[in-house]
Design a protein around this motif. Structure first.
Motif, mmCIF file in Angstrom:
data_model
loop_
_atom_site.group_PDB
_atom_site.id
_atom_site.type_symbol
_atom_site.label_atom_id
_atom_site.label_comp_id
_atom_site.label_asym_id
_atom_site.label_seq_id
_atom_site.Cartn_x
_atom_site.Cartn_y
_atom_site.Cartn_z
ATOM 1 N N TYR A 24 0.847 -1.186 0.000
ATOM 2 C CA TYR A 24 0.000 0.000 0.000
ATOM 3 C C TYR A 24 0.888 1.243 0.000
ATOM 4 O O TYR A 24 1.598 1.495 0.975
ATOM 5 N N PRO A 25 0.860 2.036 -1.061
ATOM 6 C CA PRO A 25 1.768 3.192 -1.146
ATOM 7 C C PRO A 25 1.274 4.457 -0.449
ATOM 8 O O PRO A 25 2.096 5.329 -0.142
ATOM 9 N N HIS A 26 -0.028 4.577 -0.176
ATOM 10 C CA HIS A 26 -0.582 5.799 0.390
ATOM 11 C C HIS A 26 -1.140 5.522 1.773
ATOM 12 O O HIS A 26 -1.950 4.614 1.952
ATOM 13 N N TRP A 27 -0.734 6.339 2.742
ATOM 14 C CA TRP A 27 -1.097 6.131 4.147
ATOM 15 C C TRP A 27 -1.556 7.407 4.818
ATOM 16 O O TRP A 27 -1.077 8.499 4.496
ATOM 17 N N GLY A 28 -2.487 7.262 5.766
ATOM 18 C CA GLY A 28 -2.857 8.358 6.629
ATOM 19 C C GLY A 28 -1.963 8.414 7.854
ATOM 20 O O GLY A 28 -1.018 7.637 8.008
ATOM 21 N N GLN A 29 -2.264 9.348 8.756
ATOM 22 C CA GLN A 29 -1.457 9.547 9.952
ATOM 23 C C GLN A 29 -1.895 8.695 11.132
ATOM 24 O O GLN A 29 -1.170 8.597 12.121
ATOM 25 N N GLY A 30 -3.060 8.086 11.061
ATOM 26 C CA GLY A 30 -3.532 7.191 12.093
ATOM 27 C C GLY A 30 -4.436 7.861 13.104
ATOM 28 O O GLY A 30 -4.410 9.076 13.293
#
Length: 123
Positions: free
Chosen positions: A110-116
Motif C-alpha cells: 500500500y503506497p498511500h497512508w494516513g497519519q492514524g
C-alpha cells in the motif's frame, strides 16, 4: 497525490463500539482499494480489513472477524470501519491506506497512508 485522514478513534470501554472513518482527498482514482491496519506500541503494523473500490470484495483479519464491518461511500470519498465488541487487545493506532489493485492484506503493498487515529479500549 492522495491524502488520507483517519478519524473516529478514542477511548471506549470493553464491549463497546467505534466507527472509524478514512477520508480521501487530492487525486483519487476508481479501482483503488482501501485497507485498515493497526500498530500497537513496539509491534509491527498488522492487517485489519480491506475493501475494493466497488465495495463488493472485502477481507478481514481472522483474529477480528465477526466484530468488524468495512464499508465505503465513494460519493464522500470515505471508507468506514465499524468495530463491535471491542477488547483491550484491540488498543492500537489504526491507519488507513490505499493501493491501485486488489484489497490485499500486505501493508508493504500500500503506497498511500494516513497519519492514524488512536483507539484505546479500557477493561
Amino acid at each position: 497525490q492522495v491524502q488520507l485522514v483517519e478519524s473516529g478513534g478514542g477511548l471506549v470501554q470493553a464491549g463497546g463500539s467505534l466507527r472509524l472513518s478514512c477520508a480521501a482527498s487530492g487525486r483519487t482514482y476508481r479501482g483503488h482499494a482501501t485497507g485498515w491496519f493497526l500498530q500497537a506500541p513496539g509491534k509491527e503494523r498488522e492487517f485489519v480489513a480491506a475493501i475494493a473500490w466497488s465495495g463488493g470484495i472485502t477481507d478481514y483479519a481472522d483474529s477480528m472477524k465477526g466484530r468488524l464491518t468495512i464499508s465505503r461511500d465513494n460519493a464522500k470519498n470515505t471508507v468506514y470501519l465499524h468495530m463491535n465488541s471491542l477488547k483491550s487487545e484491540d488498543t492500537a493506532v489504526y491507519y488507513c491506506a490505499t493501493r491501485s489493485g486488489a484489497p490485499i492484506s500486505d501493508p508493504s503493498l500500500y503506497p498511500h497512508w494516513g497519519q492514524g487515529t488512536q483507539v484505546t479500549v479500557s477493561s
